[in-house]
Design an enzyme around this catalytic site. Structure first.
Site: not given
Ligand code: IMP
Length: 434
Positions: A17, A20, A42-45, A224
Site C-alpha cells: 500500500d 505503487k 490480494n493487491a489493491g492499487h 505487496q
Molecule cells: P494474503 O496475501 O491475503 O495471504 O495476506 C497475508 C498478509 O499480507 C496479510 O497481513 C495481508 O493484510 C497482507 N497483504 C496482502 N496483500 C496486501 C497488499 O496488497 N497490501 C497490503 N497488505 C497486503
C-alpha cells in the site's frame, strides 16, 4: 511521451500500500509493456485520475494508458471472477483490456476451495490477518504440483480429475466437503469466466524475451512489498509470494540482466494491514490522524490500516534486498500539519540496548526497541508542491534525513493523490522518465 527502451521494476519496501499504483500509472505513459509478476487479487492499487479513484487488483496499473500492452506473468495467481469484474469496471469507464493483454498459461488459478481454506484457517487463533482471497492456499497447491493453471483451460485433458482431487483434499483438511462447490460446478464456472480470456493466454516468457531483445520498454509492477515477502518478510505474517526482486525473475522468466533499474516505493510514514510486528506503530491520536488524513483503509478489504512513523531500518534493509537505485517517497502531504515527525533510525535490543539489524525470526521482533529521531513539522503545506525548491525547509530536511538513513537516493516525492502531484528529487534516477 515518447517510448524509450528502459526496463524498470517498481517494488514496495514496506508492508504494501505504498502507492505503487500511482507511480506505475505515472510512469506507464512512457512504457510499451507493463507487467505483473507475483501476487493476486490480494493487491489493491489505487490510481486517481481527474479526481476519480480507480482500484485495480489484478490488471496492471498501466491499463489507463491505451498504448500500454499488459502482461500477467506465471508468478501471479488469478481469480477469474475478480478479473472479469475488473475488466467490466474499466469498460464502463471506456477502457478496453482485451486485445492488449497477455496472461501466462503457467499462472495458477485461485479456486473457490482455496478461498474457503484461507477463510477457514483465519477463523482460528494465531491468524495472519490475510485478505481472505485464497492467496496462500493457491500458492500451496502450486508448490505441491496439484494446482490448476490457465493453460489447463485451453487443453482440459484430466482437468476435472485435478479439480476433484483438490475438492477432496481441501475438504478433508477442513473436515468436510459439504460446504464446497462440486468439481463439475467449479469447472463450469471456470469455462464460462475464461471464454473471453482464452485468446489472451499464452507464453508470456517468450513474449517478454522478444520484447527485451527488440529493445522495447518494460515496466515491472510489484505487488505487496519486501516485508510481506515469503522469504524476507516478517514471517509468518507475510503473503505467499516473493514480493522482492527475486520474484520478478521467477515470475516472468527474464534474467537479471534484462533489468536496468530498481525503484523502491515507500510512504513518508508506515502502514500495515493484518497481524505481525510493526515497531514504529502509533496506537494513539497521531496514528489515528495519519489514518484519517491518508485514508488508510484497505483497498481490497476496507480494513483500517495500522499507522506509524517511517521505519528507516526496515526501508534500508528492503532497499538493500532489492538493490534499489532510488526510492519514491509517497504521501508526504499526509504529514502536513504535524508539530513533529519521527523516523526510526535504529533498533536496539530491549534488554542489552545493543544496536541490532532487521530481525530474521519472529521471536526476535519482540525484543526490538525502536530508536526514533524527531524532526520539526512544517507550517506551509507540501500538498500539491511540484518542485523540490517549493518544499518548506523542514520537509526537505525530513526527506534528506530519510535518504541518509536508508543509504538510497530519493527519486520522487509524492505530494498528493492525483497523477500530477509530485516532484523529482535532486538526485533522482527517474530524470527523463517522469
Ligand atoms: P494474503 O496475501 O491475503 O495471504 O495476506 C497475508 C498478509 O499480507 C496479510 O497481513 C495481508 O493484510 C497482507 N497483504 C496482502 N496483500 C496486501 C497488499 O496488497 N497490501 C497490503 N497488505 C497486503
Amino acid at each position: 511521451m515518447a517510448k524509450h527502451a528502459e526496463k524498470i521494476a517498481i517494488l514496495g519496501v514496506q508492508w504494501g500500500d505504498e502507492g505503487k499504483g500511482k507511480l506505475v500509472d505515472l510512469l506507464s505513459a512512457g512504457f510499451l509493456n507493463v507487467v505483473r509478476f507475483q501476487g493476486g487479487n490480494n493487491a489493491g492499487h489505487t490510481v486517481v485520475v481527474g479526481g476519480k479513484a480507480i482500484a485495480l487488483h489484478q490488471i496492471p496499473s498501466g491499463v489507463l494508458h491505451p498504448s500500454c500492452f499488459l502482461v500477467v506473468g506465471s508468478g501471479v495467481v488469478i481469480n477469474l471472477e475478480g478479473f472479469r469484474q475488473e475488466m467490466e469496471k474499466l469498460k464502463a469507464l471506456g477502457i478496453e483490456v482485451l486485445g492488449r493483454l497477455m496472461l501466462s498459461s503457467g499462472a495458477h488459478i485461485i479456486l473457490p476451495y482455496h478461498i474457503a481454506l484461507d477463510k477457514w484457517r483465519e477463523s482460528f487463533a494465531g491468524r495472519i490477518g490475510t485478505t481472505g482471497r485464497g492467496i496462500g492456499p493457491a500458492y500451496e497447491t502450486k508448490a505441491a504440483r496439484i494446482g490448476v493453471r490457465l493453460g489447463d483451460l485451453q487443453n482440459q485433458h484430466g482437468l476435472l480429475e485435478r479439480i476433484a482431487n483438490l475438492h477432496k483434499e481441501i475438504g478433508l483438511i477442513m473436515g468436510g466437503q459439504e460446504a464446497l462447490p462440486s468439481p463439475e460446478a467449479v469447472l463450469a464456472d471456470l469455462n464460462s469466466l475464461s471464454t473471453p480470456l482464452l485468446p489472451c493466454i499464452g507464453d508470456t516468457h517468450e513474449y517478454l524475451f522478444n520484447s527485451w531483445k527488440k529493445g522495447e520498454s518494460i515496466l515491472f509492477e510489484g505487488a505487496q512489498a519486501a516485508m510481506l515477502d515469503i522469504d524476507h518478510g516478517t514471517y509468518p505474517f507475510v503473503t505467499s509470494s516473493s514480493c522482492s526482486i527475486g520474484g520478478l525473475f521467477t515470475g516472468t522468466g527474464l534474467p537479471p540482466k534484462a533489468l536496468h533499474k530498481v525503484i523502491g516505493v515507500a510512504k513518508a510514514y508506515a502502514t500495515r494491514v493484518g497481524e505481525g510486528p510493526f515497531p514504529s506503530e502509533l496506537d494513539g491520536p497521531i496514528g489515528e490522524s495519519l489514518r484519517q488524513a491518508g485514508h488508510e483503509f484497505g483497498t481490497t478489504t476496507g480494513r483500517p490500516r495500522r499507522c506509524g512513523w517511517f521505519d528507516a531500518v526496515m526501508a534500508r534493509h528492503a532497499c538493500q534486498l532489492n538493490g534499489a537505485d532510488g526510492l519514491c517517497l509517497m504521501k508526504l502531504d499526509v504529514l502536513d500539519g504535524l508539530d513533529r515527525v519521527g523516523i526510526v533510525k535504529e533498533y536496539r535490543h530491549k534488554d542489552s540496548k545493543n544496536v541490532i539489524g532487521s530481525p530474521f525470526s519472529i521471536r526476535e521482533w519482540d525484543n526490538i526497541e525502536p530508536v526514533i529521531e524527531y524532526f520539526d513539522g512544517w507550517r506551509q503545506p507540501v500538498k500539491g508542491v511540484d518542485k523540490w525548491g517549493g518544499l518548506p525547509a523542514q520537509a526537505k530536511k525530513y526527506v534528506k534525513a530519510i535518504e541518509e538513513f536508508i543509504e538510497t537516493p530519493i527519486a520522487y516525492v509524492s505530494t498528493g493523490p492525483d497523477r500530477e502531484t509530485g516532484l523529482l528529487a535532486p538526485r533522482s534516477c527517474l530524470k527523463g522518465l517522469l
